[in-house]
Design a protein around this motif. Structure first.
Motif, PDB file in Angstrom:
ATOM      1  N   LYS A 148     -12.770  29.059 -93.274  1.00 30.46           N
ATOM      2  CA  LYS A 148     -11.320  28.892 -93.441  1.00 30.46           C
ATOM      3  C   LYS A 148     -10.680  28.114 -92.287  1.00 30.46           C
ATOM      4  N   THR A 149     -11.476  27.304 -91.602  1.00 27.08           N
ATOM      5  CA  THR A 149     -10.938  26.462 -90.537  1.00 27.08           C
ATOM      6  C   THR A 149     -10.392  25.170 -91.135  1.00 27.08           C
ATOM      7  N   LYS A 150      -9.630  24.417 -90.322  1.00 25.46           N
ATOM      8  CA  LYS A 150      -9.036  23.167 -90.777  1.00 25.46           C
ATOM      9  C   LYS A 150      -9.823  21.982 -90.229  1.00 25.46           C
ATOM     10  N   LEU A 151      -9.978  20.968 -91.073  1.00 28.32           N
ATOM     11  CA  LEU A 151     -10.535  19.684 -90.651  1.00 28.32           C
ATOM     12  C   LEU A 151      -9.466  18.634 -90.921  1.00 28.32           C
ATOM     13  N   LEU A 152      -8.898  18.083 -89.855  1.00 25.66           N
ATOM     14  CA  LEU A 152      -7.769  17.160 -89.977  1.00 25.66           C
ATOM     15  C   LEU A 152      -8.192  15.757 -89.562  1.00 25.66           C
ATOM     16  N   PRO A 153      -7.903  14.755 -90.393  1.00 22.96           N
ATOM     17  CA  PRO A 153      -8.337  13.387 -90.080  1.00 22.96           C
ATOM     18  C   PRO A 153      -7.450  12.729 -89.028  1.00 22.96           C
ATOM     19  N   ILE A 154      -8.095  11.961 -88.148  1.00 24.41           N
ATOM     20  CA  ILE A 154      -7.370  11.149 -87.174  1.00 24.41           C
ATOM     21  C   ILE A 154      -7.323   9.691 -87.608  1.00 24.41           C
ATOM     22  N   ASP A 155      -8.309   9.252 -88.378  1.00 29.24           N
ATOM     23  CA  ASP A 155      -8.266   7.875 -88.895  1.00 29.24           C
ATOM     24  C   ASP A 155      -6.917   7.621 -89.557  1.00 29.24           C
ATOM     25  N   SER A 156      -6.326   6.468 -89.297  1.00 23.57           N
ATOM     26  CA  SER A 156      -4.992   6.180 -89.837  1.00 23.57           C
ATOM     27  C   SER A 156      -4.978   6.205 -91.360  1.00 23.57           C
ATOM     28  N   GLU A 157      -6.069   5.728 -91.982  1.00 22.18           N
ATOM     29  CA  GLU A 157      -6.116   5.669 -93.444  1.00 22.18           C
ATOM     30  C   GLU A 157      -6.131   7.066 -94.065  1.00 22.18           C
ATOM     31  N   HIS A 158      -6.940   7.957 -93.491  1.00 21.19           N
ATOM     32  CA  HIS A 158      -7.047   9.292 -94.065  1.00 21.19           C
ATOM     33  C   HIS A 158      -5.834  10.147 -93.709  1.00 21.19           C
ATOM     34  N   SER A 159      -5.269   9.904 -92.539  1.00 19.64           N
ATOM     35  CA  SER A 159      -4.013  10.572 -92.202  1.00 19.64           C
ATOM     36  C   SER A 159      -2.920  10.159 -93.181  1.00 19.64           C
ATOM     37  N   ALA A 160      -2.906   8.877 -93.544  1.00 15.92           N
ATOM     38  CA  ALA A 160      -1.916   8.379 -94.504  1.00 15.92           C
ATOM     39  C   ALA A 160      -2.063   9.080 -95.853  1.00 15.92           C
ATOM     40  N   ILE A 161      -3.293   9.228 -96.314  1.00 14.02           N
ATOM     41  CA  ILE A 161      -3.528   9.898 -97.594  1.00 14.02           C
ATOM     42  C   ILE A 161      -3.111  11.359 -97.515  1.00 14.02           C
ATOM     43  N   LEU A 162      -3.464  12.024 -96.418  1.00 18.12           N
ATOM     44  CA  LEU A 162      -3.057  13.416 -96.221  1.00 18.12           C
ATOM     45  C   LEU A 162      -1.540  13.555 -96.323  1.00 18.12           C
ATOM     46  N   GLN A 163      -0.816  12.631 -95.714  1.00 14.64           N
ATOM     47  CA  GLN A 163       0.646  12.678 -95.752  1.00 14.64           C
ATOM     48  C   GLN A 163       1.182  12.397 -97.162  1.00 14.64           C
ATOM     49  N   CYS A 164       0.551  11.453 -97.855  1.00  8.61           N
ATOM     50  CA  CYS A 164       0.996  11.130 -99.220  1.00  8.61           C
ATOM     51  C   CYS A 164       0.717  12.264-100.204  1.00  8.61           C
ATOM     52  N   LEU A 165      -0.310  13.052 -99.935  1.00  9.40           N
ATOM     53  CA  LEU A 165      -0.667  14.147-100.834  1.00  9.40           C
ATOM     54  C   LEU A 165       0.125  15.414-100.550  1.00  9.40           C
ATOM     55  N   SER A 166       0.872  15.426 -99.464  1.00  8.98           N
ATOM     56  CA  SER A 166       1.632  16.623 -99.101  1.00  8.98           C
ATOM     57  C   SER A 166       2.592  17.020-100.223  1.00  8.98           C
ATOM     58  N   GLY A 167       2.462  18.252-100.677  1.00 10.17           N
ATOM     59  CA  GLY A 167       3.331  18.766-101.734  1.00 10.17           C
ATOM     60  C   GLY A 167       2.913  18.374-103.136  1.00 10.17           C
ATOM     61  N   GLU A 168       1.821  17.661-103.273  1.00 11.98           N
ATOM     62  CA  GLU A 168       1.356  17.202-104.592  1.00 11.98           C
ATOM     63  C   GLU A 168       0.181  18.042-105.090  1.00 11.98           C
ATOM     64  N   LYS A 169       0.019  18.099-106.398  1.00  8.65           N
ATOM     65  CA  LYS A 169      -1.116  18.783-106.999  1.00  8.65           C
ATOM     66  C   LYS A 169      -2.255  17.798-107.220  1.00  8.65           C
ATOM     67  N   LYS A 170      -3.471  18.265-106.998  1.00 13.82           N
ATOM     68  CA  LYS A 170      -4.626  17.369-107.097  1.00 13.82           C
ATOM     69  C   LYS A 170      -4.738  16.740-108.489  1.00 13.82           C
ATOM     70  N   ASN A 171      -4.426  17.512-109.544  1.00 15.40           N
ATOM     71  CA  ASN A 171      -4.578  16.974-110.896  1.00 15.40           C
ATOM     72  C   ASN A 171      -3.512  15.950-111.257  1.00 15.40           C
ATOM     73  N   SER A 172      -2.573  15.713-110.329  1.00 19.82           N
ATOM     74  CA  SER A 172      -1.573  14.674-110.576  1.00 19.82           C
ATOM     75  C   SER A 172      -1.967  13.339-109.952  1.00 19.82           C
ATOM     76  N   VAL A 173      -3.103  13.317-109.255  1.00 18.43           N
ATOM     77  CA  VAL A 173      -3.552  12.104-108.559  1.00 18.43           C
ATOM     78  C   VAL A 173      -4.380  11.229-109.487  1.00 18.43           C
ATOM     79  N   SER A 174      -3.989   9.970-109.593  1.00 11.49           N
ATOM     80  CA  SER A 174      -4.754   9.000-110.372  1.00 11.49           C
ATOM     81  C   SER A 174      -5.829   8.330-109.525  1.00 11.49           C
ATOM     82  N   LYS A 175      -5.468   7.892-108.308  1.00 10.42           N
ATOM     83  CA  LYS A 175      -6.460   7.302-107.420  1.00 10.42           C
ATOM     84  C   LYS A 175      -5.936   7.223-105.987  1.00 10.42           C
ATOM     85  N   LEU A 176      -6.875   7.130-105.056  1.00  4.28           N
ATOM     86  CA  LEU A 176      -6.579   6.888-103.648  1.00  4.28           C
ATOM     87  C   LEU A 176      -6.839   5.414-103.356  1.00  4.28           C
ATOM     88  N   ILE A 177      -5.962   4.802-102.584  1.00  2.00           N
ATOM     89  CA  ILE A 177      -6.128   3.388-102.240  1.00  2.00           C
ATOM     90  C   ILE A 177      -6.169   3.267-100.716  1.00  2.00           C
TER      91      ILE A 177
END
Length: 389
Positions: A148-177
């Motif tokens: 139950k630990t956290k793994l948080l990305p530092i890469d700018s690209e993955h941090s960006a995706i993490l921020q874009c997914l905040s508050g969203e449900k996984k089944n609402s995602v069409s694709k990551l770019i």
């Protein structure tokens, strides 16, 4: 304010990510956040490490290179600071109960075991070492679920995706770019880049990074590694992860949703922003980092990556389809090929050839385990060394 104090260890504190992390931490401390630097590590940059010890007074440090450690001990004396060396020292501090948050900015496969040990001992990890998830994503995923630990990305690209997914449900995602700058060779032909010099390959137009990552950017293997990393970080099918060339490096990545809307995270090319987000997640904290000037930002352009010119990106997609140990073989071969290129022992185009040859020669009949990953990594490297003596 942060909910709990952070006692931090930084692996690779004298490198690009490590020094940026310390600058971010300085800012947070100035703002009154309860953060303590407990452990720092380097490979050979002992003078830089000594300056960090003077400033932060950590409990201990690790100098991975044994010779550099001996020189350090003869040159510096710091009361109350434990000085360890080698791989053993690194694993000892990662297992320590003296900190609760790890920033792992080690380069390459070397970051795998420390990440695993930190997670096993219940520490949250901010990860800049993408190779960890590339070679052992399924192991890491199981460990995170168990601890139950956290793994948080530092890469700018993955941090960006993490921020874009905040508050969203996984089944609402069409694709990551995932966006990519295209590196120094974006506008050069295959013939122009195949015999490029080390100096030309290291001339990244947007980012200041370590040599290995910069060469990976030139081949676009860096983006291939990030695609695989995104698969494990966000539990996403590879078919839903795309790469888009964006030379300005302003949009760091995007998420498209099933209704057709797209979220994008924008920012100047500065690693301090994603580092701070990982340290304060999920909160946003004031900073004086540079902002985008939209009045001066005239153009944002995008194009599809050329898989013929950047074969390493295609290789990354292929190996994750094959699964098993193939990503580990690819990673080991790439690390060795980049090292040979940086030492000017091979040509630029030979990086891809070495990776392809290693993958062609490997037979994927090993059970997936940490022990076998370590063995495959070693055997792949040894074969490449033998072939290029």
């Amino acid at each position: 304010m942060l909910n709990n104090s952070k006692n931090i260890a930084i692996l690779g504190s004298t490198g690009s990510i490590g020094t940026n992390s310390l600058e971010v931490i300085d800012n947070l401390i100035r703002l009154g956040f309860p953060i303590n630097i407990k452990y720092l590590t380097t490979n050979t940059r002992i003078d830089e490490l000594a300056k960090q010890i003077t400033k932060y007074s950590p409990s201990g440090v690790v100098i991975q290179d044994h010779k550099a450690c001996r020189i350090f001990k003869s040159r510096y004396k710091f009361k109350g600071v434990e000085v360890l060396s080698g791989r053993e020292g690194l694993m000892e501090i990662v297992s320590s109960s003296g900190f609760n948050f790890l920033i792992n900015s080690l380069v390459g496969f070397s970051g795998l075991e420390p990440t695993i040990q930190a997670i096993k001992s219940g520490k949250d990890v901010a990860l800049a070492n993408k190779e960890t998830l590339v070679v052992a994503g399924q192991l890491i995923t199981k460990l995170l679920q168990k601890t139950k630990t956290k793994l948080l990305p530092i890469d700018s690209e993955h941090s960006a995706i993490l921020q874009c997914l905040s508050g969203e449900k996984k089944n609402s995602v069409s694709k990551l770019i995932l966006t990519a700058s295209g590196g120094p060779f974006l506008n050069k032909s295959i013939n122009e880049i195949k015999n490029s010099s080390v100096e030309e390959a290291l001339a990244h137009p947007n980012w200041k990074m370590g040599n290995k990552i910069t060469i990976d950017s030139a081949t676009m293997m860096n983006k291939g590694l990030e695609v695989i990393e995104a698969k494990w970080l966000f539990a996403m099918d590879m078919k839903k992860i795309e790469v888009l060339i964006h030379p300005q490096s302003i949009i760091h990545s995007m998420v498209e949703f099933i209704d057709g809307s797209v979220k994008a995270q924008l920012g100047i090319p500065d690693m301090k922003i994603p580092i701070q987000y990982a340290l304060t997640f999920p909160a946003r904290i004031d900073s004086d980092y540079s902002r985008i000037n939209f009045q001066k930002l005239r153009t944002l352009t995008f194009e599809q990556p050329d898989f013929k010119k950047f074969k390493c990106l295609k290789i990354a997609y292929d190996v994750i389809d094959k699964g098993g140990m193939y990503p580990a073989v690819m990673n080991a071969a790439n690390e060795m090929a980049v090292e040979l290129f940086l030492k000017k022992k091979i040509k630029f185009f030979q990086i891809t050839e070495i990776i392809e040859r290693a993958l062609d020669e490997y037979v994927n009949n090993n059970e997936f385990s940490l022990e076998n990953l370590l063995q495959i990594d070693t055997s792949t490297r040894n074969k490449i060394i033998k072939d290029h003596i």
